[in-house]
Design an enzyme around this catalytic site. Structure first.
Site, short mmCIF file in Angstrom:
data_model
loop_
_atom_site.label_atom_id
_atom_site.label_comp_id
_atom_site.label_asym_id
_atom_site.label_seq_id
_atom_site.Cartn_x
_atom_site.Cartn_y
_atom_site.Cartn_z
N GLY A 159 8.64 38.47 39.13
CA GLY A 159 9.87 38.24 38.38
C GLY A 159 10.49 36.89 38.72
O GLY A 159 11.14 36.26 37.89
N ALA A 160 10.26 36.45 39.96
CA ALA A 160 10.83 35.17 40.37
C ALA A 160 10.22 34.01 39.57
O ALA A 160 10.88 33.00 39.34
CB ALA A 160 10.64 34.96 41.86
N GLY A 220 46.35 34.46 52.42
CA GLY A 220 46.96 35.37 51.45
C GLY A 220 46.43 35.05 50.05
O GLY A 220 45.35 34.49 49.88
N GLY A 221 47.21 35.39 49.05
CA GLY A 221 46.80 35.16 47.67
C GLY A 221 46.55 33.70 47.36
O GLY A 221 45.87 33.38 46.37
C1 HXC Z 1 58.45 28.83 54.15
C2 HXC Z 1 57.17 28.12 55.91
C3 HXC Z 1 56.11 28.93 55.49
C4 HXC Z 1 56.29 29.70 54.32
C5 HXC Z 1 55.48 27.90 57.26
N1 HXC Z 1 56.74 27.51 57.01
N2 HXC Z 1 55.07 28.79 56.34
N3 HXC Z 1 58.33 28.06 55.25
N4 HXC Z 1 57.47 29.62 53.69
N5 HXC Z 1 55.30 30.50 53.85
C6 HXC Z 1 57.52 26.54 57.78
C7 HXC Z 1 57.91 27.07 59.13
O1 HXC Z 1 59.10 27.81 59.05
C8 HXC Z 1 58.08 25.77 59.91
O2 HXC Z 1 59.32 25.21 59.59
C9 HXC Z 1 57.02 24.87 59.31
O3 HXC Z 1 56.71 25.43 58.05
C10 HXC Z 1 55.78 24.80 60.14
O4 HXC Z 1 55.36 26.12 60.45
P1 HXC Z 1 54.95 26.55 61.91
O5 HXC Z 1 54.91 28.05 61.93
O6 HXC Z 1 55.80 25.87 62.93
O7 HXC Z 1 53.50 25.92 62.01
P2 HXC Z 1 52.21 26.50 62.70
O8 HXC Z 1 52.54 26.99 64.09
O9 HXC Z 1 51.18 25.45 62.58
O10 HXC Z 1 51.78 27.78 61.84
C11 HXC Z 1 51.38 27.63 60.51
C12 HXC Z 1 51.28 29.00 59.83
C13 HXC Z 1 52.63 29.77 60.03
C14 HXC Z 1 50.15 29.79 60.46
C15 HXC Z 1 50.97 28.76 58.37
O11 HXC Z 1 53.70 28.90 59.66
C16 HXC Z 1 52.70 31.00 59.22
O12 HXC Z 1 52.12 32.02 59.56
N6 HXC Z 1 53.44 30.93 58.12
C17 HXC Z 1 53.70 32.07 57.28
C18 HXC Z 1 52.46 32.39 56.50
C19 HXC Z 1 52.73 33.44 55.49
O13 HXC Z 1 52.92 34.61 55.84
N7 HXC Z 1 52.85 33.02 54.23
C20 HXC Z 1 53.12 33.91 53.13
C21 HXC Z 1 51.82 34.58 52.85
S1 HXC Z 1 51.92 35.55 51.42
P3 HXC Z 1 60.14 24.33 60.61
O14 HXC Z 1 61.40 24.01 59.89
O15 HXC Z 1 60.32 25.15 61.83
O16 HXC Z 1 59.30 23.11 60.89
C22 HXC Z 1 51.34 34.52 50.28
C23 HXC Z 1 51.20 35.19 49.00
C24 HXC Z 1 50.61 34.29 48.00
O17 HXC Z 1 51.11 33.39 50.46
C25 HXC Z 1 50.29 35.14 46.83
C26 HXC Z 1 49.70 34.39 45.73
C27 HXC Z 1 49.32 35.32 44.67
#
Ligand code: HXC
Length: 508
Positions: free
Chosen positions: A404-405, A169-170
Site C-alpha cells: 500500500g505504501a 491555555g487556549g
Molecule cells: C494579566 C499578566 C498575565 C495575565 C502575566 N501577567 N500573565 N497580567 N494577565 N494572564 C503579568 C504579571 O502580573 C506581571 O506583572 C507580569 O505580567 C510578568 O509576570 P510574572 O508572573 O512576573 O512573570 P514570570 O514569573 O516570568 O511568569 C510568567 C507566567 C506567569 C508563567 C506567564 O505570569 C503566569 O502564570 N501568568 C498567568 C498565566 C495564566 O494563567 N494565564 C491565563 C491562562 S487562561 P507585573 O506588573 O508584576 O510585572 C488563558 C485562556 C485563553 O489564557 C483561552 C483562549 C481561548
C-alpha cells in the site's frame, strides 16, 4: 507646530519603552530579546512600519485605568524579508506579561486582515501570559477573533508562529492553526494545562520544559516543527523559511538566480544504494545532491525521522520534498510519518508548490500499538493528501516501493505526473521472502530460498511496473537532477482541477 511634533516624539519614545527599563532588563536576563528587538532581527533593516502604537486597553476593573501602556502589549505592523512584504505581530512580555486583551487582539486582527487583503504572510512572535486576567471574557472573545482569522487565512497566506516565551491555555490554539511553529529551546513552552494542574489532576510531576518545551514538541508530540537554541537563530530560520514560500495562494513561488547547472550530473548517486536490500543509506544525501546548491530547509527534522519533509529549489524555484528515510524504521510509514507528510503535502498543494517524492518504503509499520492508535485513519491522511493534490508531482523510486505504501507515495495511480524509478527499484506487493512464505507455505528451507530467488528475479526490479506504464521511465541515478528539472519545466503549465465541493472530508 514644533511642540506638537515634540509631543508625538515624546509619546513614541514612551511607547517604545513598553513596560519600562526594569522589565526590559528582566527579559534580557532570561536570555530573551524584547518584542521590538525581535522584529529588528526578523525584518530587513529599516523596513518595519508600525501600526497602532498608541492603542490602549479599555479595561475599567481591578484598577486597570491607572495602568495604561501605549501599544497594550503587542507590537504590530509590516515590513519586508529579503524585499518581500510580510505582516507581523510581536507580543511584548514587558507589558502585562504580553497578555492578550480585547484591544491587543484587535491589533493582531488588523494586521491579519491587511495581510489577507494584499496577500502577504503573517508572522506571529508569541510571548504571552495568555488571556488578560483582568478583562475576563473580553479577552476570550479576542482570542476567538484571532482563531477565526487563522482559519480563514489558512491556505490563503502562509502563517508562521514563533514561540519565544510562555504560550499556555487556549492561547496555544492560534499557533496550532498556523502552518509552521518554531520554538526556542529552554525559553518557550506550550501546553493546554501547566505542570501544577497536571500534578493536581493526574499526579504526574513534570517540569514546564519536559511538558511543553521545544524539545518535547519538536520530537515527541510533533506540535511544533523546528527548535532553535535562541531567539536570534529562530528569527533567522524564519527569514530563511519565508524565502521559500509564495506570499499567498495567488502568487507564484519565489524565484532566485542560481549558479547550479540544471543538468548537473551526480555520479556518486549511481553507487549510493547498498548491495544489500536491508542496509540503510541516508536519503538526505540524495535530496541535497538533487536540489540547487544542496540547500534544503527541513521541516520537523526531529519528529518522525522515517519520513523527510522540507523545501529546496530547482532552477531557483521552490519545491517541496517528501522522502522516505531508510535510516529510521527502515523508512516504514507509521502514524507520525503519515501525519507529518500529509500535512506537508497539503501545504504545498495549497500554495502551488510542486512536490518531489523520493521513495524507499518497505510498507506500513506493523504492530498492535500502530493498529490500535489508528494507523488506518492516519495513514489515510497521507494517501488522501497526495490523491487530492493538483500541483506538479514528480516521484523517484530509489529502492523499495512495497504494498500500500507504493500506492500512497505519489504513485502514478494518484495522478503522479512523472514517475521515475532507478534501476535499483523494487516495486512489489511485499518483500520476496514474505511473499514466498505466504504463497508457498509449508515448503522446506531450500525450496523457500529457491522460490525467493525466483520471486526476486521476477519482481525485485522496476521493469514489471514500467512494462505496465506505472513507471514512466527508468533513469540513471546520476541524471536525477536533470530529469527532475526538465520535468518541472514541462509541468509549469499544468492545469488540473478537482470536482467542485464545499470541502473534502479528509480522515482527521
Ligand atoms: C494579566 C499578566 C498575565 C495575565 C502575566 N501577567 N500573565 N497580567 N494577565 N494572564 C503579568 C504579571 O502580573 C506581571 O506583572 C507580569 O505580567 C510578568 O509576570 P510574572 O508572573 O512576573 O512573570 P514570570 O514569573 O516570568 O511568569 C510568567 C507566567 C506567569 C508563567 C506567564 O505570569 C503566569 O502564570 N501568568 C498567568 C498565566 C495564566 O494563567 N494565564 C491565563 C491562562 S487562561 P507585573 O506588573 O508584576 O510585572 C488563558 C485562556 C485563553 O489564557 C483561552 C483562549 C481561548
Amino acid at each position: 507646530m514644533s511642540s506638537t511634533i515634540a509631543e508625538l516624539e515624546r509619546r513614541r519614545v514612551a511607547a517604545r519603552l513598553g513596560g519600562g527599563q526594569n522589565r526590559i532588563d528582566a527579559q534580557h536576563a532570561k536570555g530573551r530579546l524584547t518584542a521590538r528587538e525581535r522584529l529588528t532581527v526578523l525584518l530587513d533593516e529599516g523596513s518595519f512600519e508600525e501600526l497602532d502604537m498608541f492603542v490602549e486597553h479599555n479595561c475599567v476593573d481591578f484598577g486597570m485605568p491607572e495602568t495604561v501602556i501605549p501599544g497594550d502589549g503587542v507590537v504590530t505592523g509590516s515590513g519586508t524579508i529579503n524585499g518581500r512584504l510580510v505582516y507581523v505581530f510581536s507580543q511584548d512580555f514587558t507589558v502585562f506579561g504580553g497578555s492578550l486583551s480585547e484591544r491587543h487582539a484587535q491589533k493582531i486582527c488588523k494586521v491579519m486582515d491587511m495581510a489577507m487583503k494584499v496577500g502577504a504572510p503573517v508572522i506571529g512572535l508569541n510571548d504571552s501570559g495568555g488571556a488578560r486576567i483582568q478583562e475576563g471574557v473580553a479577552s476570550l472573545g479576542g482570542y476567538a477573533e484571532v482563531f477565526q482569522r487563522n482559519v480563514l487565512a489558512s491556505g490563503v497566506v502562509p502563517q508562521l508562529s514563533l514561540i519565544m516565551g510562555p504560550c499556555a491555555g487556549g492561547a496555544v490554539y492560534s499557533p496550532a492553526m498556523t502552518d509552521y511553529i518554531f520554538m526556542v529551546k529552554d525559553s518557550s513552552y506550550m501546553f493546554v494545562t501547566g505542570p501544577d494542574v497536571v500534578k493536581t489532576v493526574t499526579n504526574e510531576v513534570v517540569t514546564q520544559e519536559a511538558l511543553g518545551g521545544a524539545v518535547a514538541h519538536t520530537s515527541k508530540s510533533g506540535v511544533a516543527d523546528n527548535a532553535y537554541d535562541n531567539d536570534i537563530e529562530a528569527l533567522f530560520a524564519a527569514r530563511e523559511l519565508i524565502g521559500y514560500l509564495p506570499t499567498s495562494n495567488r502568487a507564484p513561488v519565489p524565484e532566485r538566480p542560481t549558479a547550479d547547472a540544471w543538468d548537473r550530473a551526480e555520479p556518486s548517486l549511481d553507487t549510493i544504494i547498498p548491495d544489500s536490500a536491508n542496509q540503510p543509506y541516508d536519503m538526505h544525501e540524495i535530496i541535497r545532491k538533487t536540489m540547487d546548491e544542496g540547500d534544503f530547509f527541513e521541516i520537523q527534522p526531529a519528529h518522525a525521522g522515517n519520513i523527510i519533509c522540507g523545501f529546496g529549489r530547482m532552477e531557483g524555484r521552490t519545491v517541496g520534498v517528501v522522502a522516505n528515510q531508510p535510516m529510521v524504521l527502515a523508512g516504514c510509514l507509521d502514524i507520525n510519518a503519515s501525519k507529518k507528510a500529509g500535512r506537508f503535502v497539503r501545504f504545498c498543494d495549497a500554495f502551488d508548490i510542486p512536490i518531489i517524492t523520493f521513495v524507499d518504503v518497505p510498507g506500513f509499520l506493523p504492530g498492535v500499538s500502530q493498529e490500535h492508535n489508528g494507523i488506518i485513519k492516519h495513514g489515510a491522511k497521507l494517501l488522501f493528501a497526495y490523491a487530492e493534490a493538483t500541483v506538479p508531482k514528480i516521484t523517484i523510486i530509489t529502492r523499495k516501493a512495497y504494498g500500500g505504501a507504493y500506492d500512497v507515495m505519489a504513485s502514478k495511480h494518484l495522478r503522479g505526473d512523472l514517475n521515475y524509478a532507478w534501476p535499483t527499484a523494487e516495486i512489489a506487493v511485499m518483500g520476496a521472502k514474505g511473499a514466498v512464505e505466504i504463497i508457498f507455505r509449508g515448503l522446506g528451507a531450500d525450496e523457500i530460498a529457491q522460490k525467493t530467488a525466483e520471486y526476486e528475479a521476477r519482481f525485485a526490479n522496476p521493469f514489471v511496473a514500467a512494462s505496465k506504464g506505472f513507471i514512466d521511465e527508468i533513469i540513471h541515478p546520476h541524471a536525477t537532477r536533470r530529469r527532475v528539472a526538465l520535468g518541472l519545466r514541462k509541468l509549469r503549465g499544468k492545469q488540473l482541477e478537482n470536482p467542485w465541493k464545499k470541502h473534502d472530508n479528509i480522515p482527521l
